[in-house]
Design a protein around this motif. Structure first.
Motif, PDB file in Angstrom:
ATOM      1  N   GLY A  93      26.475 -27.646  65.547  1.00 48.63           N
ATOM      2  CA  GLY A  93      25.029 -27.563  65.414  1.00 48.63           C
ATOM      3  C   GLY A  93      24.305 -28.514  66.364  1.00 48.63           C
ATOM      4  N   VAL A  94      22.974 -28.379  66.409  1.00 50.58           N
ATOM      5  CA  VAL A  94      22.138 -29.201  67.284  1.00 50.58           C
ATOM      6  C   VAL A  94      21.645 -30.416  66.508  1.00 50.58           C
ATOM      7  N   LYS A  95      21.952 -31.602  67.020  1.00 54.04           N
ATOM      8  CA  LYS A  95      21.539 -32.839  66.353  1.00 54.04           C
ATOM      9  C   LYS A  95      20.193 -33.335  66.859  1.00 54.04           C
ATOM     10  N   ASN A  96      19.869 -33.005  68.080  1.00 55.21           N
ATOM     11  CA  ASN A  96      18.617 -33.461  68.702  1.00 55.21           C
ATOM     12  C   ASN A  96      18.091 -32.329  69.585  1.00 55.21           C
ATOM     13  N   THR A  97      16.856 -31.913  69.363  1.00 51.99           N
ATOM     14  CA  THR A  97      16.318 -30.779  70.126  1.00 51.99           C
ATOM     15  C   THR A  97      16.269 -31.066  71.627  1.00 51.99           C
ATOM     16  N   GLU A  98      16.238 -32.338  72.008  1.00 53.55           N
ATOM     17  CA  GLU A  98      16.256 -32.665  73.435  1.00 53.55           C
ATOM     18  C   GLU A  98      17.597 -32.311  74.075  1.00 53.55           C
ATOM     19  N   ASP A  99      18.646 -32.235  73.224  1.00 48.96           N
ATOM     20  CA  ASP A  99      19.950 -31.839  73.754  1.00 48.96           C
ATOM     21  C   ASP A  99      19.929 -30.411  74.293  1.00 48.96           C
ATOM     22  N   ILE A 100      19.072 -29.570  73.724  1.00 47.75           N
ATOM     23  CA  ILE A 100      18.965 -28.183  74.190  1.00 47.75           C
ATOM     24  C   ILE A 100      18.499 -28.148  75.640  1.00 47.75           C
ATOM     25  N   LEU A 101      17.545 -29.033  75.969  1.00 49.24           N
ATOM     26  CA  LEU A 101      17.065 -29.100  77.353  1.00 49.24           C
ATOM     27  C   LEU A 101      18.173 -29.580  78.286  1.00 49.24           C
ATOM     28  N   GLY A 102      18.965 -30.549  77.829  1.00 47.97           N
ATOM     29  CA  GLY A 102      20.061 -31.052  78.654  1.00 47.97           C
ATOM     30  C   GLY A 102      21.100 -29.980  78.920  1.00 47.97           C
ATOM     31  N   VAL A 103      21.453 -29.218  77.873  1.00 48.80           N
ATOM     32  CA  VAL A 103      22.456 -28.160  78.036  1.00 48.80           C
ATOM     33  C   VAL A 103      21.904 -27.031  78.901  1.00 48.80           C
ATOM     34  N   LEU A 104      20.643 -26.666  78.701  1.00 51.27           N
ATOM     35  CA  LEU A 104      20.043 -25.629  79.536  1.00 51.27           C
ATOM     36  C   LEU A 104      20.040 -26.055  81.003  1.00 51.27           C
ATOM     37  N   SER A 105      19.710 -27.301  81.266  1.00 47.54           N
ATOM     38  CA  SER A 105      19.715 -27.808  82.628  1.00 47.54           C
ATOM     39  C   SER A 105      21.126 -27.745  83.219  1.00 47.54           C
TER      40      SER A 105
ATOM     41  N   ASP B 203      20.010 -37.787  80.585  1.00 46.13           N
ATOM     42  CA  ASP B 203      19.624 -38.205  79.227  1.00 46.13           C
ATOM     43  C   ASP B 203      20.586 -37.647  78.184  1.00 46.13           C
ATOM     44  N   TYR B 204      21.036 -36.411  78.389  1.00 43.39           N
ATOM     45  CA  TYR B 204      21.955 -35.770  77.450  1.00 43.39           C
ATOM     46  C   TYR B 204      23.269 -36.546  77.363  1.00 43.39           C
ATOM     47  N   PHE B 205      23.787 -36.979  78.516  1.00 42.22           N
ATOM     48  CA  PHE B 205      25.031 -37.749  78.525  1.00 42.22           C
ATOM     49  C   PHE B 205      24.824 -39.153  77.951  1.00 42.22           C
ATOM     50  N   ARG B 206      23.662 -39.732  78.185  1.00 38.70           N
ATOM     51  CA  ARG B 206      23.393 -41.062  77.632  1.00 38.70           C
ATOM     52  C   ARG B 206      23.356 -41.030  76.106  1.00 38.70           C
TER      53      ARG B 206
ATOM     54  N   THR C 147      21.996  -9.997  88.869  1.00 38.56           N
ATOM     55  CA  THR C 147      22.760 -10.818  87.935  1.00 38.56           C
ATOM     56  C   THR C 147      22.180 -12.208  87.746  1.00 38.56           C
ATOM     57  N   TYR C 148      21.996 -12.945  88.823  1.00 43.59           N
ATOM     58  CA  TYR C 148      21.533 -14.331  88.718  1.00 43.59           C
ATOM     59  C   TYR C 148      20.163 -14.431  88.038  1.00 43.59           C
ATOM     60  N   PRO C 149      19.149 -13.648  88.451  1.00 43.71           N
ATOM     61  CA  PRO C 149      17.849 -13.748  87.773  1.00 43.71           C
ATOM     62  C   PRO C 149      17.935 -13.404  86.285  1.00 43.71           C
ATOM     63  N   ALA C 150      18.710 -12.371  85.930  1.00 40.35           N
ATOM     64  CA  ALA C 150      18.807 -11.971  84.524  1.00 40.35           C
ATOM     65  C   ALA C 150      19.449 -13.064  83.677  1.00 40.35           C
ATOM     66  N   LEU C 151      20.498 -13.709  84.210  1.00 41.16           N
ATOM     67  CA  LEU C 151      21.171 -14.766  83.451  1.00 41.16           C
ATOM     68  C   LEU C 151      20.265 -15.982  83.270  1.00 41.16           C
ATOM     69  N   VAL C 152      19.548 -16.368  84.309  1.00 43.10           N
ATOM     70  CA  VAL C 152      18.623 -17.510  84.204  1.00 43.10           C
ATOM     71  C   VAL C 152      17.576 -17.238  83.124  1.00 43.10           C
ATOM     72  N   LEU C 153      17.024 -16.030  83.116  1.00 41.89           N
ATOM     73  CA  LEU C 153      16.017 -15.682  82.104  1.00 41.89           C
ATOM     74  C   LEU C 153      16.632 -15.650  80.706  1.00 41.89           C
ATOM     75  N   ALA C 154      17.856 -15.126  80.579  1.00 45.04           N
ATOM     76  CA  ALA C 154      18.503 -15.020  79.268  1.00 45.04           C
ATOM     77  C   ALA C 154      18.747 -16.396  78.656  1.00 45.04           C
ATOM     78  N   TYR C 155      19.340 -17.319  79.433  1.00 46.18           N
ATOM     79  CA  TYR C 155      19.625 -18.653  78.896  1.00 46.18           C
ATOM     80  C   TYR C 155      18.344 -19.439  78.627  1.00 46.18           C
ATOM     81  N   THR C 156      17.342 -19.262  79.461  1.00 45.57           N
ATOM     82  CA  THR C 156      16.068 -19.948  79.244  1.00 45.57           C
ATOM     83  C   THR C 156      15.422 -19.459  77.956  1.00 45.57           C
ATOM     84  N   GLY C 157      15.458 -18.144  77.723  1.00 46.85           N
ATOM     85  CA  GLY C 157      14.895 -17.593  76.497  1.00 46.85           C
ATOM     86  C   GLY C 157      15.636 -18.065  75.255  1.00 46.85           C
ATOM     87  N   GLN C 158      16.968 -18.125  75.318  1.00 50.96           N
ATOM     88  CA  GLN C 158      17.735 -18.603  74.166  1.00 50.96           C
ATOM     89  C   GLN C 158      17.425 -20.070  73.869  1.00 50.96           C
ATOM     90  N   ALA C 159      17.273 -20.873  74.917  1.00 50.42           N
ATOM     91  CA  ALA C 159      16.933 -22.286  74.716  1.00 50.42           C
ATOM     92  C   ALA C 159      15.554 -22.412  74.074  1.00 50.42           C
TER      93      ALA C 159
END
Length: 776
Positions: free
Chosen positions: A99-111, A303-306, A349-361
């Motif tokens: 699970g997600v412990k900190n919502t800021e982690d979502i930004l780190g993983v998306l990045s 920040d995510y690694f810290r 492929t690349y544009p669709a994947l970027v949009l998909a992961y951004t939307g899920q985040a």
């Protein structure tokens, strides 16, 4: 392809004296010179003058019309990108298993996901690695064969100087050479250990890709089918597993129709899939949290690694699943072309994947409970389109497996042709596009392995641990070969090589360290699988080399050939005998063994060696190399027939008919090249447009007429295919390891693979096997 349809030249070697093996090293190769009208004689089968007028890069379709390239780009969507395209089904769930412990982690993983997608699939593979193909063929063995062409580092024993003259084999080197490239080339060529490491690395990479081809169908199908649990409580884990098994069996049964039909069938579905996940991504982005655009700032990775330290490092094993199937971009390039894959990747492929992961985040920023994270893809779908997306996801997951299955077929075909894999049947499934192949035995074994893994592992979490190791290992090995190619072949500026190593290499090593952490949680599977495959490949290649070297040491000398043939002259029967052997540098010892037991010969005897060069395709006009045993009245010839690893051996034109036509052309050229003043005659001969054999009594002596007539009479009397079959055993006093490798491992493989007559497509009614045992 009719025997007389080509006006191109036959490679010629004039008759004369030579060394016993007819071989001359590269350093001793004399050059053919024309002085006035006088042609210098060259006395070796290994020194053929190539007369092809242009460098035809077969296998690479990049020069094709745009209509063909766009068709291939459309096909590639259905074959190449299914794997990487279905990664949004499970990436966030695998990255946040607790699970997600900190919502800021979502930004780190998306990045992390966005920059990984940009660095590895887009920058490394699409813009760099795809250009390291071998005449249009991609994959680990294609890179290895490319390196072997530029440096003498191959361990294939049948290499010849003449092979360098094939037009596809010619190297377009820069005019000025780099000292760095020369030093590296010299070190590789002079080190037996380096050569062995290169071969083992190629084998390991190939084994990992095959392992990837096993795991991809499992994780993709289970992830897609598992989504139904959100809509019905009656769907248990056991039912999901068996539904997945049924889907996998159907998928592998569909492979026999070929990449061409599979591509056109699957491409519309995957195109709809990419359009759907991209659209849903845009919807979620604007509805839930447009602020995730901040993930473009790599500061969120730091920040995510810290915050998470070791846990962040371990979670990289989930992030890397976003680029699964990337190796298929390279392995499948032989099915399509570099340009077509670049177009489909950059525009779809690349544009669709970027949009998909951004939307899920964006969705997870507002809904980050454990269940929401575990089923991120299905939870983020608008409710009213859930079932249509579920059906499309199932279909996309089925197709996702196609990328690595097709890639597996391609690289096994390459390793087979380079003597590094046991003999299997290779079916060319497309008459329009080169490189599209299907291997029935491998297809069956892949299906069996997928079913076993699916039933044994049951969940995406365990399969994902194994999957990550296979993916990153192959990428790391590809990067290693890429550095050699950049320095030694491309002669890239060192200030460009260093950033590649520091950026791409560091990222891949970081991911590799993370996935290895889960070795005991399923990660051992691809490594164990790779070790088994490597053992099979190494045993086959090693004993093949030993057997070849044995034949080379015990070949029949020219003087001995003359003696044994003259002794059998009183027993010459009408007909043409084609004696097949793997030896290309002389006449094999099995010939003497044959005469000792059957003291009779056909009127024309041709020793045929079929060999595969480490290039994709050899033009037909450069395929046959002939030489004549002396004296001429023996009517004994040697012929090396050269193929590329994508050439079809059993072409529509009967092989023996094509060989006879080329043999008659050789006899005629042999006469012309052996005369002192023949330029006028040679020019007239080269002007024959239809390539037909024409003998004029006023121009050619009686000996040539007689030889041509003798070949025709032998051809009409009948052709016998004599197939040399060799049993190998370890020599007395051999070590235990050597006895195990030869007597048990190799012979077990040999008994259970396709036999030589099926590989060469020799007619059963005209085939005679000649057996002999070699003590190695």
């Amino acid at each position: 392809m009719s025997a007389g349809s080509s006006a191109a030249e036959v490679h010629h070697v004039p008759s004369g004296t030579s060394t016993d093996d007819g071989a001359i090293s590269n350093d001793e190769v004399p050059q053919q010179e024309v002085q006035g009208s006088k042609l210098k004689r060259i006395d070796s089968l290994d020194l053929e003058s190539s007369k092809c007028h242009q460098n035809n890069h077969h296998g690479s379709m990049n020069g094709a019309p745009w209509s063909v390239i766009l068709h291939l780009a459309f096909q590639s969507i259905g074959v190449v990108y299914g794997d990487i395209g279905t990664s949004p089904l499970y990436v966030f769930a695998s990255t946040f298993p607790d699970g997600v412990k900190n919502t800021e982690d979502i930004l780190g993983v998306l990045s992390l996901i966005l920059y990984t997608l940009t660095l590895i699939p887009l920058l490394k593979y699409v813009l760099i690695v795809l250009h390291a193909n071998d005449n249009g063929q991609g994959g680990t063995f294609a890179m290895y064969s490319l390196i072997c062409r530029y440096a003498r580092v191959g361990l294939i024993p049948s290499q010849e100087a003449a092979d360098q003259d094939v037009s596809n084999f010619q190297l377009e080197l820069p005019s000025s050479t780099s000292r760095r490239a020369s030093r590296l080339k010299s070190k590789l060529e002079n080190s037996r250990i380096a050569k062995l490491l290169l071969l083992l690395t190629a084998m390991l990479g190939t084994s990992m890709v095959i392992g990837d081809g096993v795991l991809t169908p499992c994780i993709s199908v289970i992830s897609a089918v598992g989504g139904i649990k959100l809509q019905t409580d009656s769907m248990t884990e056991g039912k999901i597993v068996w539904i997945s098994v049924a889907i996998l069996v159907f998928l592998f049964a569909f492979q026999r129709f070929g990449t061409d039909k599979v591509g056109y069938t699957f491409a519309p579905i995957i195109a709809i899939w990419f359009l759907s996940i991209g659209s849903i991504g845009i919807y979620n982005f604007f509805k839930h949290d447009p602020g995730v655009i901040k993930a473009l700032n790599p500061k969120y990775i730091i920040d995510y690694f810290r915050r998470n330290k070791k846990n962040a490092w371990v979670s990289l094993g989930g992030v890397v699943l976003a680029i699964t199937g990337t190796e298929a971009l390279f392995a499948d390039v032989g099915h399509f072309s570099v340009r077509s894959i670049q177009i489909s990747m950059c525009t779809v492929t690349y544009p669709a994947l970027v949009l998909a992961y951004t939307g899920q985040a964006s969705y997870l920023r507002k809904h980050h409970s454990d269940e929401e994270v575990a089923y991120t893809f299905y939870k983020s779908i608008p409710h009213h389109i859930y079932w249509p997306m579920f059906v499309i996801a199932i279909l996309a997951a089925i197709i996702a497996s196609q990328a690595m299955i097709s890639g597996t077929f391609s690289i096994i075909q390459q390793s087979l042709s380079l003597g590094c894999f046991p003999r299997v049947k290779v079916v060319h499934t497309s008459t329009k596009y080169e490189g599209q192949v299907y291997i029935p035995e491998i297809n069956y074994l892949l299906m069996l392995a997928c079913v076993i893994v699916t039933i044994g592992f049951r969940t995406t979490a365990k399969i994902g641990n194994a999957y990550g190791i296979a993916v990153v290992f192959v990428m790391t090995l590809t990067s290693s070969f890429m550095v050699l190619i950049m320095i030694m072949i491309w002669k890239t500026n060192i200030f460009l090589v260093i950033p590649y190593v520091l950026v791409i290499g560091s990222v891949e090593l970081l991911y590799l360290s993370s996935v290895l952490y889960k070795f005991d949680q399923g990660g051992y599977l691809p490594l164990a699988f790779a070790l088994v495959l490597m053992f099979i490949m190494f045993v086959w290649n090693d004993v093949y080399q030993k057997k070849y070297c044995f034949e080379l040491e015990h070949k029949v000398s020219p003087d001995k050939v003359k003696d044994v043939v003259l002794r059998a002259n009183s027993h010459r029967m009408p007909g043409l005998a084609l004696f097949y052997s793997e030896l290309v540098q002389g006449i094999p010892p099995i010939f003497e063994h044959y005469l000792a037991n059957v003291p009779a010969l056909h009127s024309i005897l041709v020793f045929v060696s079929i060999k595969t060069l480490p290039i994709s395709k050899v033009p037909v006009e450069e395929r046959f190399l002939f030489r004549r045993a002396q004296p001429n009245d023996l009517n004994v010839f040697r012929c090396v027939v050269r193929y590329g690893y994508t050439d079809v051996h059993n072409e529509k034109e009967p092989f023996d008919g094509l060989l006879v036509e080329r043999l008659k052309r050789f006899i005629m050229e042999d006469y012309m090249f052996s005369r002192d003043n023949n330029q006028e005659l040679l020019d007239k001969y080269n002007q024959v447009d239809d390539g037909a054999i024409q003998v004029e009594s006023t121009k050619y002596p009686t000996a040539v007429e007689r030889d041509m007539e003798l070949v025709d009479n032998a051809w009409h009397a009948g052709v016998v295919h004599l197939l040399g079959e060799h049993d190998v055993v370890a020599a007395k006093g051999a070590s235990t390891g050597k006895r195990f490798m030869i007597d048990y491992a190799y012979n077990f493989l040999k008994r259970n693979v396709r036999q030589s007559n099926k590989v060469f497509d020799v007619p059963h009614k005209r085939m005679l096997k000649v057996g002999m045992t070699y003590e190695l």
